[in-house]
Scaffold this motif. Sequence first.
Motif, PDB file in Angstrom:
ATOM      1  N   ASP A   1       5.702  -6.055   2.407  1.00 58.98           N
ATOM      2  CA  ASP A   1       5.601  -4.908   3.309  1.00 58.98           C
ATOM      3  C   ASP A   1       5.664  -5.458   4.733  1.00 58.98           C
ATOM      4  O   ASP A   1       4.754  -6.158   5.182  1.00 58.98           O
TER       5      ASP A   1
ATOM      6  N   SER B   1       6.650   1.334   6.093  1.00 60.14           N
ATOM      7  CA  SER B   1       6.237   2.699   6.380  1.00 60.14           C
ATOM      8  C   SER B   1       7.073   3.108   7.598  1.00 60.14           C
ATOM      9  O   SER B   1       6.840   2.619   8.710  1.00 60.14           O
TER      10      SER B   1
ATOM     11  N   THR C   1       6.976   5.721   9.055  1.00 66.61           N
ATOM     12  CA  THR C   1       6.090   6.501   9.914  1.00 66.61           C
ATOM     13  C   THR C   1       5.746   5.714  11.181  1.00 66.61           C
ATOM     14  O   THR C   1       5.395   6.309  12.205  1.00 66.61           O
ATOM     15  N   LYS C   2       5.858   4.383  11.112  1.00 63.24           N
ATOM     16  CA  LYS C   2       5.410   3.522  12.209  1.00 63.24           C
ATOM     17  C   LYS C   2       6.588   3.238  13.163  1.00 63.24           C
ATOM     18  O   LYS C   2       7.123   4.160  13.746  1.00 63.24           O
TER      19      LYS C   2
HETATM   20  N1  PLP Z   1       2.101  -0.133   4.708  1.00 57.50           N
HETATM   21  C1  PLP Z   1       1.415  -0.387   5.825  1.00 57.50           C
HETATM   22  C2  PLP Z   1       1.364  -1.774   6.340  1.00 57.50           C
HETATM   23  C3  PLP Z   1       0.759   0.651   6.503  1.00 57.50           C
HETATM   24  O1  PLP Z   1       0.101   0.389   7.623  1.00 57.50           O
HETATM   25  C4  PLP Z   1       0.837   1.964   5.972  1.00 57.50           C
HETATM   26  C5  PLP Z   1       0.147   3.095   6.634  1.00 57.50           C
HETATM   27  O2  PLP Z   1      -0.633   2.922   7.527  1.00 57.50           O
HETATM   28  C6  PLP Z   1       1.545   2.176   4.793  1.00 57.50           C
HETATM   29  C7  PLP Z   1       2.176   1.110   4.193  1.00 57.50           C
HETATM   30  C8  PLP Z   1       1.665   3.542   4.188  1.00 57.50           C
HETATM   31  O3  PLP Z   1       2.608   4.256   4.902  1.00 57.50           O
HETATM   32  P1  PLP Z   1       2.596   5.873   5.019  1.00 57.50           P
HETATM   33  O4  PLP Z   1       1.399   6.235   5.819  1.00 57.50           O
HETATM   34  O5  PLP Z   1       3.888   6.168   5.691  1.00 57.50           O
HETATM   35  O6  PLP Z   1       2.521   6.389   3.628  1.00 57.50           O
END
Ligand code: PLP
Length: 429
Positions: free
Chosen positions: A205, A227, A229-230
């Motif tokens: 990840d 993610s 989202t970030k």
């Molecule tokens: N991986 C990491 C390193 C994260 O910080 C996060 C969420 O904070 C995720 C995965 C999960 O992502 P999502 O919130 O988009 O489901």
Amino acid sequence: MVNKNNSTLQGSPNHGDNTQSVHAGTSRKKALNSLTTPIVQSATYTFENTADLIAFLEAKTWGNGEKTRDEYGRYGNPTVSAVEKRLAALEGTDGKGETDAVLFSSGMAAITTLLLTVLKAGQHVVMTDDVYRRTRIFCETTLAKFGIDTSVVPVGDYDALENAVVKGKTRLIISETPTNPYLRVTDLERIKTIAKANRCLTMIDTTFATPINLCPLEWGIDYVIHSATKYIGGHNDVLGGVLIGNEMRVKPIRDARGAYGNTVDPQAAFLIERGIKTLSLRVRQQNETAQRIAEYLQQHPKVDHVYYPGLASHPDHEVASKQMTGFGGVVSFELAGDLQTTGDFIDALQIPYIAPSLGGVESLVEQPALMSYYDKTSEERAALGMSDSLVRYAVGIEDCDDLIADLEQALATIPERELSDIWEIKFRV
Ligand code: PLP
């Protein structure tokens, strides 16, 4: 440092990250002469007649001809495909074939779909202890219900990792880099070597690194997760996740998405694609700002410790310098204070918002002891290695001088310590 431009990227292999971020993987001619990728807000796709349907089915079922169109929204969508192609291009290649990317409705959707697809009962997972808490909980609870065991080893302890692998049983090694909140950097070469010797798959990840700073496929890793989202979305306005790897490995996961139905909406895909256009610009600035902030905090008498892989004092600085082209936009630090003082310091900051995310244009700040470990006592947190005075600062794209001035005024609100205390903390072994 790795020169990413030496790598063969899909789309425009000789172009730099900024050009790739804007153009890679998309067709120059788009529907209705649109410059931007159209949002195809359609749940299904029509066939002109039965011959058209049969031509599609021949390609899909038997590989007779190229599959050039979509069929039904759960299996694919043109807006989603455009994002997938862009991300595959940015992530580089393992050198053994085409790279493919599958977009999901969130980072957790990408992670859980991968795990449920590549693992089966009786198999075993090894993960490093700093991985995203929800990933670990999913493995230790949901996967356990299906007869899949998980071993957790300390990040950075490669002997422990190797010892945890059970030949013939361990199927997957999971790690993250940089990790949250201490920003440990996993040595991908060492992970790969252990995995290869034991015929395991590897999943990394790299949400905190982004493909601008690190491309794990080029280090022989099988599956990359972000993610979106970030940093990839980059504006704190959309949820998304992506899984990237060699197209042969990714195909079963794409099929699984069609079954689980955790697809991303075309509107969300459009926002993610718009975010990617400035990914390289944003990340490079965030790298620079975070480095300056880390250096500023390191010399401040009211800060006990700074965790940032770009600092020579970080335990993984050497491996980060070898593997990454930038050290990322998150800085963690311990203040000279306790749970209360740290909360007061965060409240005194005027630019970052208090929120549980990172990677967007707005700086975000949090106290992990509260945000992620509120259910634990101070002693339990200490046992987990989580300091009450730790601050995680995820820089946005604001001017660095403004962020430092803001930190300066907030640090000034922390009560002065005795000089002897400072001496003891700064110079302890
Ligand atoms: N991986 C990491 C390193 C994260 O910080 C996060 C969420 O904070 C995720 C995965 C999960 O992502 P999502 O919130 O988009 O489901």
